[in-house]
Design a protein around this motif. Structure first.
Motif, PDB file in Angstrom:
ATOM      1  N   ARG A 262      53.797  28.875  55.901  1.00  0.00           N
ATOM      2  CA  ARG A 262      54.347  29.630  54.775  1.00  0.00           C
ATOM      3  C   ARG A 262      55.804  29.288  54.510  1.00  0.00           C
ATOM      4  O   ARG A 262      56.255  29.304  53.356  1.00  0.00           O
ATOM      5  CB  ARG A 262      54.217  31.131  55.047  1.00  0.00           C
ATOM      6  N   GLY A 263      56.557  28.986  55.564  1.00  0.00           N
ATOM      7  CA  GLY A 263      57.970  28.719  55.389  1.00  0.00           C
ATOM      8  C   GLY A 263      58.291  27.281  55.052  1.00  0.00           C
ATOM      9  O   GLY A 263      59.177  27.015  54.229  1.00  0.00           O
ATOM     10  N   LEU A 264      57.571  26.346  55.677  1.00  0.00           N
ATOM     11  CA  LEU A 264      57.874  24.928  55.491  1.00  0.00           C
ATOM     12  C   LEU A 264      56.743  24.150  54.840  1.00  0.00           C
ATOM     13  O   LEU A 264      56.893  22.958  54.572  1.00  0.00           O
ATOM     14  CB  LEU A 264      58.199  24.288  56.858  1.00  0.00           C
ATOM     15  N   GLY A 265      55.614  24.804  54.591  1.00  0.00           N
ATOM     16  CA  GLY A 265      54.495  24.119  53.945  1.00  0.00           C
ATOM     17  C   GLY A 265      53.791  23.133  54.852  1.00  0.00           C
ATOM     18  O   GLY A 265      53.141  22.203  54.364  1.00  0.00           O
ATOM     19  N   LEU A 266      53.868  23.317  56.176  1.00  0.00           N
ATOM     20  CA  LEU A 266      53.261  22.380  57.121  1.00  0.00           C
ATOM     21  C   LEU A 266      51.857  22.838  57.495  1.00  0.00           C
ATOM     22  O   LEU A 266      51.626  24.010  57.783  1.00  0.00           O
ATOM     23  CB  LEU A 266      54.116  22.264  58.393  1.00  0.00           C
ATOM     24  N   GLU A 267      50.931  21.903  57.504  1.00  0.00           N
ATOM     25  CA  GLU A 267      49.561  22.200  57.869  1.00  0.00           C
ATOM     26  C   GLU A 267      49.385  22.082  59.390  1.00  0.00           C
ATOM     27  O   GLU A 267      50.140  21.391  60.068  1.00  0.00           O
ATOM     28  CB  GLU A 267      48.596  21.235  57.171  1.00  0.00           C
ATOM     29  N   TYR A 268      48.384  22.769  59.896  1.00  0.00           N
ATOM     30  CA  TYR A 268      48.053  22.645  61.313  1.00  0.00           C
ATOM     31  C   TYR A 268      46.547  22.547  61.462  1.00  0.00           C
ATOM     32  O   TYR A 268      45.786  22.888  60.553  1.00  0.00           O
ATOM     33  CB  TYR A 268      48.606  23.830  62.113  1.00  0.00           C
ATOM     34  N   GLU A 269      46.133  22.070  62.611  1.00  0.00           N
ATOM     35  CA  GLU A 269      44.710  21.890  62.866  1.00  0.00           C
ATOM     36  C   GLU A 269      44.428  22.132  64.334  1.00  0.00           C
ATOM     37  O   GLU A 269      45.325  22.061  65.178  1.00  0.00           O
ATOM     38  CB  GLU A 269      44.266  20.481  62.472  1.00  0.00           C
ATOM     39  N   PHE A 270      43.171  22.429  64.640  1.00  0.00           N
ATOM     40  CA  PHE A 270      42.744  22.589  66.012  1.00  0.00           C
ATOM     41  C   PHE A 270      42.276  21.247  66.553  1.00  0.00           C
ATOM     42  O   PHE A 270      41.520  20.531  65.893  1.00  0.00           O
ATOM     43  CB  PHE A 270      41.610  23.612  66.105  1.00  0.00           C
ATOM     44  N   VAL A 271      42.749  20.915  67.731  1.00  0.00           N
ATOM     45  CA  VAL A 271      42.326  19.700  68.412  1.00  0.00           C
ATOM     46  C   VAL A 271      41.280  20.093  69.441  1.00  0.00           C
ATOM     47  O   VAL A 271      41.469  21.074  70.165  1.00  0.00           O
ATOM     48  CB  VAL A 271      43.521  19.000  69.096  1.00  0.00           C
ATOM     49  N   PRO A 272      40.163  19.399  69.532  1.00  0.00           N
ATOM     50  CA  PRO A 272      39.127  19.754  70.510  1.00  0.00           C
ATOM     51  C   PRO A 272      39.703  19.877  71.911  1.00  0.00           C
ATOM     52  O   PRO A 272      40.457  19.025  72.370  1.00  0.00           O
ATOM     53  CB  PRO A 272      38.143  18.582  70.409  1.00  0.00           C
ATOM     54  N   GLY A 273      39.359  20.987  72.569  1.00  0.00           N
ATOM     55  CA  GLY A 273      39.846  21.200  73.914  1.00  0.00           C
ATOM     56  C   GLY A 273      40.878  22.311  74.010  1.00  0.00           C
ATOM     57  O   GLY A 273      41.459  22.525  75.063  1.00  0.00           O
ATOM     58  N   GLY A 274      41.121  23.042  72.926  1.00  0.00           N
ATOM     59  CA  GLY A 274      42.032  24.174  72.996  1.00  0.00           C
ATOM     60  C   GLY A 274      43.460  23.871  72.606  1.00  0.00           C
ATOM     61  O   GLY A 274      44.355  24.668  72.882  1.00  0.00           O
ATOM     62  N   PHE A 275      43.715  22.738  71.981  1.00  0.00           N
ATOM     63  CA  PHE A 275      45.059  22.347  71.559  1.00  0.00           C
ATOM     64  C   PHE A 275      45.195  22.582  70.060  1.00  0.00           C
ATOM     65  O   PHE A 275      44.212  22.583  69.328  1.00  0.00           O
ATOM     66  CB  PHE A 275      45.267  20.863  71.864  1.00  0.00           C
ATOM     67  N   LEU A 276      46.436  22.778  69.609  1.00  0.00           N
ATOM     68  CA  LEU A 276      46.723  22.863  68.191  1.00  0.00           C
ATOM     69  C   LEU A 276      47.769  21.820  67.860  1.00  0.00           C
ATOM     70  O   LEU A 276      48.539  21.400  68.722  1.00  0.00           O
ATOM     71  CB  LEU A 276      47.238  24.256  67.816  1.00  0.00           C
ATOM     72  N   ALA A 277      47.799  21.415  66.597  1.00  0.00           N
ATOM     73  CA  ALA A 277      48.739  20.377  66.192  1.00  0.00           C
ATOM     74  C   ALA A 277      49.312  20.720  64.821  1.00  0.00           C
ATOM     75  O   ALA A 277      48.567  21.052  63.897  1.00  0.00           O
ATOM     76  CB  ALA A 277      48.061  19.008  66.144  1.00  0.00           C
ATOM     77  N   VAL A 278      50.639  20.659  64.706  1.00  0.00           N
ATOM     78  CA  VAL A 278      51.334  20.863  63.433  1.00  0.00           C
ATOM     79  C   VAL A 278      51.646  19.495  62.851  1.00  0.00           C
ATOM     80  O   VAL A 278      52.225  18.644  63.529  1.00  0.00           O
ATOM     81  CB  VAL A 278      52.641  21.660  63.624  1.00  0.00           C
ATOM     82  N   LYS A 279      51.258  19.284  61.610  1.00  0.00           N
ATOM     83  CA  LYS A 279      51.499  18.014  60.944  1.00  0.00           C
ATOM     84  C   LYS A 279      52.812  18.099  60.167  1.00  0.00           C
ATOM     85  O   LYS A 279      52.907  18.788  59.159  1.00  0.00           O
ATOM     86  CB  LYS A 279      50.347  17.682  59.980  1.00  0.00           C
ATOM     87  N   ASP A 280      53.838  17.405  60.665  1.00  0.00           N
ATOM     88  CA  ASP A 280      55.127  17.349  59.995  1.00  0.00           C
ATOM     89  C   ASP A 280      55.346  15.917  59.526  1.00  0.00           C
ATOM     90  O   ASP A 280      55.764  15.061  60.297  1.00  0.00           O
ATOM     91  CB  ASP A 280      56.237  17.776  60.954  1.00  0.00           C
ATOM     92  N   GLN A 281      55.042  15.676  58.240  1.00  0.00           N
ATOM     93  CA  GLN A 281      55.007  14.325  57.693  1.00  0.00           C
ATOM     94  C   GLN A 281      54.007  13.517  58.522  1.00  0.00           C
ATOM     95  O   GLN A 281      52.890  13.941  58.714  1.00  0.00           O
ATOM     96  CB  GLN A 281      56.400  13.697  57.699  1.00  0.00           C
ATOM     97  N   LYS A 282      54.400  12.346  59.044  1.00  0.00           N
ATOM     98  CA  LYS A 282      53.477  11.563  59.855  1.00  0.00           C
ATOM     99  C   LYS A 282      53.633  11.851  61.346  1.00  0.00           C
ATOM    100  O   LYS A 282      53.025  11.193  62.177  1.00  0.00           O
ATOM    101  CB  LYS A 282      53.683  10.067  59.600  1.00  0.00           C
ATOM    102  N   ARG A 283      54.434  12.832  61.690  1.00  0.00           N
ATOM    103  CA  ARG A 283      54.653  13.202  63.087  1.00  0.00           C
ATOM    104  C   ARG A 283      53.817  14.423  63.428  1.00  0.00           C
ATOM    105  O   ARG A 283      53.660  15.328  62.619  1.00  0.00           O
ATOM    106  CB  ARG A 283      56.129  13.493  63.323  1.00  0.00           C
ATOM    107  N   THR A 284      53.286  14.459  64.634  1.00  0.00           N
ATOM    108  CA  THR A 284      52.451  15.566  65.081  1.00  0.00           C
ATOM    109  C   THR A 284      53.143  16.291  66.220  1.00  0.00           C
ATOM    110  O   THR A 284      53.571  15.672  67.192  1.00  0.00           O
ATOM    111  CB  THR A 284      51.078  15.064  65.552  1.00  0.00           C
ATOM    112  N   VAL A 285      53.273  17.614  66.087  1.00  0.00           N
ATOM    113  CA  VAL A 285      53.841  18.453  67.137  1.00  0.00           C
ATOM    114  C   VAL A 285      52.702  19.263  67.745  1.00  0.00           C
ATOM    115  O   VAL A 285      52.009  19.993  67.041  1.00  0.00           O
ATOM    116  CB  VAL A 285      54.926  19.392  66.578  1.00  0.00           C
TER     117      VAL A 285
END
Length: 888
Positions: A262-285
């Motif tokens: 909501r604040g930065l417009g960044l999408e996130y997704e669930f990674v198999p195995g209980g991990f989450l990932a924030v997509k910041d441009q082409k970098r993944t956090v």
């Protein structure tokens, strides 16, 4: 009574035997991504950075010598089974004694020597900065906000201070300077808690390849609460500059991800195995949720026999407590910091109601509550703390008036592990009633302290972090006094069999999820994430300025477009194609149109700057050039602005309509006529699509509709991005169903949904023009393509595919190519030089970038000057030879 340590060990062994060994879920997911597991060894090193060093420091008054020992109450302290057995560990932080009274330079030097055997590196923060940063910003601004507490009627200066924010920034900078002093290549940096949220940014400014992890030991607030912080973007960006972010609960991680969206417009997704990932441009956090535990090996030596507990050490002076123990009363209660968020008043109110509704318990039960002044030498202070203490004492006095000796309050500066274990041994029921909490390991200690037939009962607020891991506890809504009272009565009357069964269920988590295993999981995941980043072809690049703008993103191997390289290639070629976008490339782009319903951006209402107009005119005058402006706007608007430039080529509505002016080798500059790239265009779908889009626009506050000739765009970047994304997904499904059979394509981008004719985009028109040049002008040996937005990425991809035979991320902007068979459309000439550049330093399919539209104009002016001089010196024979090349 037996040996309590042996009993606890036996119970722990039985619990552990019932749980098979399970690897880190996050590690399993990353193993799949990397194709192999990651282990820690003696060559690895981790730097644990916390605001206060996890050691106890005392000074001998006689010798003035420093005495240092590990503070086992600290989560990050060295444990018996520590990471130090597998790797090198260094602790960085402030000595607590320095925070209490600033030391002299000589004392600092001797203290540093005393800390060296403990591998601790002290950070000396000036006293005035510490007071401002910790008490005025961390405790007054961040602490309440992160616990979802807002004071709407407080004066702004009471909740946020610019001076305090500057001090917080300065303290984070002090820590980064110290980290840089002791950092060695390959070290993992593990930052802890909300005191150091800016530290990842400061570290990455100097150490671009460092692997940085951040673990937050507080809750994370809802987005509506977090957005009340004036420096919210700076804090979020600081956190996102870490490679791995950890929270104790998924609930907190979810709030963080929502704030990012909501604040930065960044999408996130669930990674198999209980991990989450924030997509910041082409970098993944990566984001991890993993609850900490306790270390049974550390706790075991302090266990006390339950049936011989007596009065805990340090509390012997409390006559009411001594009388309660001597009188054989059932003891219940807890240990908490004396602050409102701990909910001490709520459990006292429930206890008062229990004695009122169940009078038979008067004189049979006593409530023992330790009020702790500080944990880890960082006390809570202020009017709220004092008011909370007065309220607790008032309730206790009222209960003691009803049933004398029923409530025992003990103020203690801090509660040592030995003292806590003694208290747990005396309590049959432990009550934890926090209304909002990051992490509290006291419930885990209580479960471990009372094993076997002496198992106690944990009454746990559902707002405590441990309520999500202790399944045997009685979980309650502490705001409901009746529910909490009923839980107390049930705990007091619970059968031994049920107490033991519940304790055994919780003991499984306590013995299998230790502090050491929690730390190892995070460090292994951090190492894995770091190795994944280093294995990627592209390395993250730092962009932006200031704390809110600075971030690391994946740049795809981009580099700046050098004018000298372009000019050198331009001079050596004779069949050139130049494709440029309009808004944001030739002229500065507006953030959004002032009148959203109008199809044109604001720049389209203004005349082209004279210098730009003259530059394009001179480039079109060169008989070796084709110059095309490609835009998403309508034909009439483009004609109005560019129609006065002889020989210019134009593409409107993303290439649906186009006209070709002068082409390389032509004797005269052609005016061209407008054509349509697809043979037939049926726009019957527009009314239906427009009605659907307008409906969604009315239902989504802040969104609006743009109609650009043949396309319709619904923009929601000014709306709530999370709700807008959900609406966009539903809209696309709706449009796909209703527009079946129509030649249209629906594209969902970041902040917009576009409906346009199928087979039409800027990439298609650029490829079509290049084919036209090969068919009618002898090919092309120089291409320059510049654009600034996502629509222009199609041009870069089309040129990369045609000239490099690869995808849009092909490295290099110029390659030596040879004629295709028979000089067909894929023949490139002996030296086809292609330069694709995006405007702005950001991830792109283009291999090059320029900083802004002014650099685009400077580049075109350089080419214009060469064309002007070259045309002035070119003979009629040269022009005829070029014309013969065109005729051939």
């Amino acid at each position: 009574a037996g040996d309590p340590a042996a009993a606890a060990a036996a119970a722990a062994a039985a619990a552990a035997a019932s749980v098979p060994g399970t690897p880190s879920l996050a590690q399993s997911a990353l193993d799949d991504l990397l194709g192999g597991g990651v282990d820690l060894d003696e060559t690895d090193a981790v730097m644990v950075v916390s605001y206060v060093l996890p050691v106890l420091i005392h000074r001998d008054p006689a010798t003035a010598a420093w005495r240092v020992s590990w503070n086992q109450d600290s989560i990050v302290a060295k444990k018996h089974r520590s990471l130090t057995e597998a790797m090198r560990v260094l602790w960085v932080g402030c000595p607590h004694i320095e925070l209490e009274a600033e030391l002299s330079p000589e004392d600092r030097e001797t203290l540093q020597e005393a800390l060296r055997p403990f591998h601790c590196v002290p950070v000396y923060v000036p006293a005035h900065l510490h007071a401002r940063a910790y008490f005025d910003f961390c405790r007054r601004t961040l602490w309440p906000t992160f616990h979802n507490v807002v004071r709407p009627y407080a004066r702004p200066a009471e909740s946020f201070s610019v001076e305090a924010w500057r001090a917080y920034t300065a303290v984070n900078k002090c820590f980064s300077d110290r980290v840089l002093e002791v950092y060695e290549p390959g070290d993992l940096v593990w930052v802890h808690d909300y005191h150091l949220l800016l530290l990842p940014s400061f570290i990455l400014r100097k150490l671009r390849t460092a692997s940085v992890g951040l673990f937050l030991h507080t809750p994370f607030p809802a987005s509506e609460i977090f957005r009340t912080i004036p420096v919210r973007d700076e804090l979020l960006r600081g956190m996102l500059n870490a490679d791995l972010i950890g929270f104790h609960l998924f609930e907190y991680a979810r709030s963080f991800l929502t704030c990012c969206k909501r604040g930065l417009g960044l999408e996130y997704e669930f990674v198999p195995g209980g991990f989450l990932a924030v997509k910041d441009q082409k970098r993944t956090v990566m984001v991890q949720a993993s609850h900490v535990g306790i270390e049974p090996d550390v706790v075991a030596p302090f266990l006390r026999p339950v049936d011989a507990a007596g009065v805990p050490p340090g509390l012997e002076a409390l006559k009411d407590l001594a009388d309660a123990v001597a009188g054989g009363r059932v003891l219940i209660g807890g240990i908490d910091e004396c602050e409102r968020l701990r909910g001490i008043n709520l459990k006292l109110l429930a206890f008062e109601q229990l004695l009122e509704t169940e009078p038979e318990w008067r004189g049979r039960v006593a409530f023992v509550q330790l009020l702790v002044g500080a944990r880890n030498f960082l006390p809570a202070r202020g009017e709220d703390v004092d008011a909370g203490r007065r309220e607790v004492r008032a309730i206790a006095a009222r209960v003691n008036a009803l049933a004398p000796g029923s409530v025992v309050l003990a103020d203690v500066p801090t509660a040592s592990l030995a003292q806590r274990m003694a208290v747990w041994a005396t309590l049959k029921v432990a009550i934890f009633s926090a209304v909002r909490e990051g992490v509290n390991t006291y419930p885990l200690e209580y479960v471990y302290a009372r094993s076997g037939e002496h198992a106690g009962v944990v009454v746990l607020s559902e707002f405590c972090s441990t309520a999500h891991v202790l399944n045997g506890a009685l979980r309650v809504n502490v705001w409901n006094t009746d529910e909490l009272t009923a839980a107390l009565l049930r705990a007091l009357t619970m059968t031994p069999a049920e107490r033991i069964a519940r304790q055994q269920r919780d003991l499984i988590f306590v013995v299998s999820n230790t502090t050491s295993s929690w730390a190892e999981r995070f460090v292994v995941d951090l190492k894995t994430v770091g190795q994944r980043v280093h294995k990627e072809a592209e390395q993250p690049m730092a962009i932006g300025f200031g704390l809110a703008g600075f971030r690391c993103v994946g740049m795809g191997g981009m580099r700046t477009l050098e004018v000298t390289d372009v000019l050198a290639a331009y001079r050596k070629t004779v069949r050139r194609a130049i494709f440029v976008d309009w808004g944001g490339t030739l002229v500065p782009n507006d953030d959004r149109p002032m009148t959203p319903s109008v199809a044109t951006e604001e720049y389209a209402h203004r005349s082209l700057p004279h210098a730009t107009h003259h530059c394009l005119e001179e480039l079109c005058h060169d008989p070796r050039n084709l110059v095309m402006v490609v835009s998403g706007l309508e034909r009439a608007i483009m004609e109005q602005v560019f129609g006065g430039i002889p020989g210019i080529s134009l593409a409107a509505e993303h290439g649906l309509l186009y006209k070709v002016g002068s082409v390389p080798g032509a004797h005269a500059r052609g005016a061209g006529h407008w054509e349509q790239i697809i043979e037939s265009f049926n726009d019957e779908w527009k009314d239906l699509a427009s009605a659907i889009v307008e409906t969604y626009a009315m239902r989504t506050n802040g969104s609006y509709v743009q109609k650009k000739g043949s396309s319709i765009v619904w923009r929601f970047e000014e709306a709530d991005l999370e709700f807008g994304s959900l609406q966009a997904k539903e809209m696309r499904e709706h449009l796909d169903n209703l527009l079946q059979g129509y030649p249209v394509a629906v594209h969902v981008g970041k902040g917009y949904v576009e409906i346009k004719p199928a087979g039409v985009d800027k990439g298609v028109i650029v490829d079509h023009i290049v084919s036209h040049l090969f068919a009618h002008a002898g090919g092309v040996d120089f291409v320059l393509c510049v654009g600034d937005d996502s629509a222009d990425e199609r041009m870069f991809a089309a040129l990369a595919k045609r000239f490099h035979g690869a995808g849009p991320g092909s490295p290099g902007g110029h390659h030596r190519q040879h004629h295709g068979v028979g000089g067909g459309p894929h023949g490139f000439g002996p030296q086809a030089r292609v330069f694709c550049a995006t405007v702005g330093r950001k991830p792109s399919s283009a291999p090059y970038y320029v900083n802004d539209h002014e650099e685009v104009i400077e580049l075109l002016q350089s080419l214009r000057l060469h064309s002007t001089r070259s045309n002035r010196n070119r003979s009629l024979t040269d022009l005829n030879r070029l014309g013969q090349h065109h005729a051939a």
